[in-house]
Enzyme design. Structure first.
Site, mmCIF file in Angstrom:
data_model
loop_
_atom_site.group_PDB
_atom_site.id
_atom_site.type_symbol
_atom_site.label_atom_id
_atom_site.label_comp_id
_atom_site.label_asym_id
_atom_site.label_seq_id
_atom_site.Cartn_x
_atom_site.Cartn_y
_atom_site.Cartn_z
ATOM 1 N N HIS A 30 2.927 3.154 -9.028
ATOM 2 C CA HIS A 30 2.562 1.571 -9.149
ATOM 3 C C HIS A 30 4.010 0.931 -9.866
ATOM 4 O O HIS A 30 4.231 0.129 -9.644
ATOM 5 C CB HIS A 30 1.402 1.299 -10.050
ATOM 6 C CG HIS A 30 0.181 1.781 -9.464
ATOM 7 N ND1 HIS A 30 -0.188 1.554 -7.893
ATOM 8 C CD2 HIS A 30 -1.014 2.448 -9.643
ATOM 9 C CE1 HIS A 30 -1.387 2.072 -7.612
ATOM 10 N NE2 HIS A 30 -1.897 2.649 -8.606
ATOM 11 N N LEU A 83 11.199 -20.563 -4.100
ATOM 12 C CA LEU A 83 10.008 -19.710 -3.261
ATOM 13 C C LEU A 83 9.054 -19.678 -4.419
ATOM 14 O O LEU A 83 9.092 -19.526 -5.682
ATOM 15 C CB LEU A 83 10.570 -18.251 -3.426
ATOM 16 C CG LEU A 83 9.623 -16.977 -3.245
ATOM 17 C CD1 LEU A 83 9.327 -17.175 -1.725
ATOM 18 C CD2 LEU A 83 10.262 -15.731 -3.569
ATOM 19 N N ASP A 89 0.737 -1.175 -0.103
ATOM 20 C CA ASP A 89 -0.138 -0.027 -0.032
ATOM 21 C C ASP A 89 0.839 1.106 0.020
ATOM 22 O O ASP A 89 1.956 1.194 0.479
ATOM 23 C CB ASP A 89 -0.847 -0.130 1.165
ATOM 24 C CG ASP A 89 -2.232 0.981 1.065
ATOM 25 O OD1 ASP A 89 -2.402 1.398 0.024
ATOM 26 O OD2 ASP A 89 -2.800 1.077 2.066
HETATM 27 C C1 FPP Z 1 -1.936 0.206 -3.128
HETATM 28 O O1 FPP Z 1 -1.245 1.597 -3.274
HETATM 29 C C2 FPP Z 1 -1.725 -0.496 -4.221
HETATM 30 C C3 FPP Z 1 -2.252 -1.222 -5.233
HETATM 31 C C4 FPP Z 1 -3.670 -0.798 -5.295
HETATM 32 C C5 FPP Z 1 -1.435 -1.733 -6.444
HETATM 33 C C6 FPP Z 1 -0.292 -2.570 -6.040
HETATM 34 C C7 FPP Z 1 0.388 -3.221 -7.099
HETATM 35 C C8 FPP Z 1 1.759 -3.357 -7.583
HETATM 36 C C9 FPP Z 1 2.554 -2.777 -6.725
HETATM 37 C C10 FPP Z 1 2.041 -3.790 -8.783
HETATM 38 C C11 FPP Z 1 1.175 -5.041 -9.095
HETATM 39 C C12 FPP Z 1 2.185 -5.742 -10.104
HETATM 40 C C13 FPP Z 1 2.191 -7.090 -10.540
HETATM 41 C C14 FPP Z 1 3.228 -7.384 -11.226
HETATM 42 C C15 FPP Z 1 1.529 -8.122 -9.766
HETATM 43 P P1 FPP Z 1 -2.719 2.772 -3.461
HETATM 44 O O2 FPP Z 1 -2.650 2.926 -4.944
HETATM 45 O O3 FPP Z 1 -3.649 2.176 -2.885
HETATM 46 O O4 FPP Z 1 -1.772 3.739 -2.538
HETATM 47 P P2 FPP Z 1 -2.631 4.966 -1.855
HETATM 48 O O5 FPP Z 1 -3.353 4.505 -0.805
HETATM 49 O O6 FPP Z 1 -1.271 5.838 -1.283
HETATM 50 O O7 FPP Z 1 -3.206 5.729 -2.896
#
Ligand code: FPP
Length: 240
Positions: free
Chosen positions: A34, A128, A17
């Protein structure tokens, strides 16, 4: 502390997050958070492999994330391609096996194809397990499990009194993880203290570790710190 001498969790689950806030702090579009977050997954995967952790489950997209702006959803759906295009050689080198949990049906065809390819290519790897939760929801997973059990009862394959915890676990998406289907440690970054519909059944006895660090900034050293903290905890599973 020497990480080789401490109690290492076998299954670590991570709620990644804080990508949006990371980008906002830098006056960048949210998607840049992201993009950076994908690099963090790579680093943490390698670290988990070095620590001989058995399973790393990462929450990449929840069933609720579809409600985000279309542009952001499309970008998130394109990330598995970036991830596997650039990271597959290292995954192979490090003997990492990729698996998936979630409902793949609504995913764009290309995202599904990329995931399938990665799962197929790494299926003989024995190190893993990188278990990717994409369009995953803990409640939806339980609903599907309950439907399957109800059908088995209707078909007279099982009696209601035969329903037990093992049977329920066997209907869940984490079933392929066998003995490691329940996380020993659940990490959430960015200071939010919520579970957000992640692995609701499997997390019953997990240790939780929360950190204010935003996911794009979360480093292998920060991961080590979580593991160290875990190793100091005494897990009692309800006993004394
Ligand atoms: C939360 O941050 C994150 C997500 C909803 C997406 C997480 C995904 C990735 C890190 C990449 C995934 C990729 C692969 C290859 C599986 P947020 O956007 O909710 O952050 P905020 O709370 O600060 O707005």
């Amino acid at each position: 502390m020497d990480l080789n001498k401490i109690n290492i969790p076998q299954h670590v689950a991570i709620i990644m997050d804080g990508n949006g806030r990371w980008a906002k702090k830098r006056f960048l579009p949210r998607v840049m958070g992201h993009k950076k977050g994908v690099e963090t997954i790579k680093k943490i995967t390698i670290r988990a492999h070095q620590l001989e952790i058995k399973v790393l489950t990462v929450y990449a997209f929840s069933t609720e994330n579809w409600a985000r702006p279309e542009e952001e959803v499309n970008y998130l759906m394109s990330l598995p391609k970036d991830f596997f295009d650039s990271f597959m050689p290292e995954l192979m080198q490090n003997n990492v096996k990729v698996t998936y949990i979630g409902n793949a049906d609504p995913l764009p065809e290309e995202t599904k194809a990329i995931l399938d390819k990665a799962i197929e290519k790494t299926k003989e790897n024995t190190g893993l397990i990188l278990n990717i939760a994409l369009n995953y929801g803990g409640r939806q997973e339980l609903v599907e499990g309950i439907k399957a059990i109800s059908q088995a009862v209707l078909n007279h394959d099982i009696k209601p009194e035969e329903i037990n915890e093992d049977l329920i676990s066997s209907t869940l998406m984490t079933q392929h993880l066998g003995d490691f289907s329940e996380p020993d440690l659940m990490i959430r970054t960015s200071g939010e203290l919520r579970l957000s519909n992640f692995l609701l059944w499997q997390i019953a006895y997990s240790e939780f570790y929360f950190t204010d660090i935003l996911w794009p900034d979360f480093s292998p050293a920060d991961f080590d710190q979580a593991i160290e903290e875990y190793s100091k905890r005494q897990r009692r599973f309800g006993k004394i």
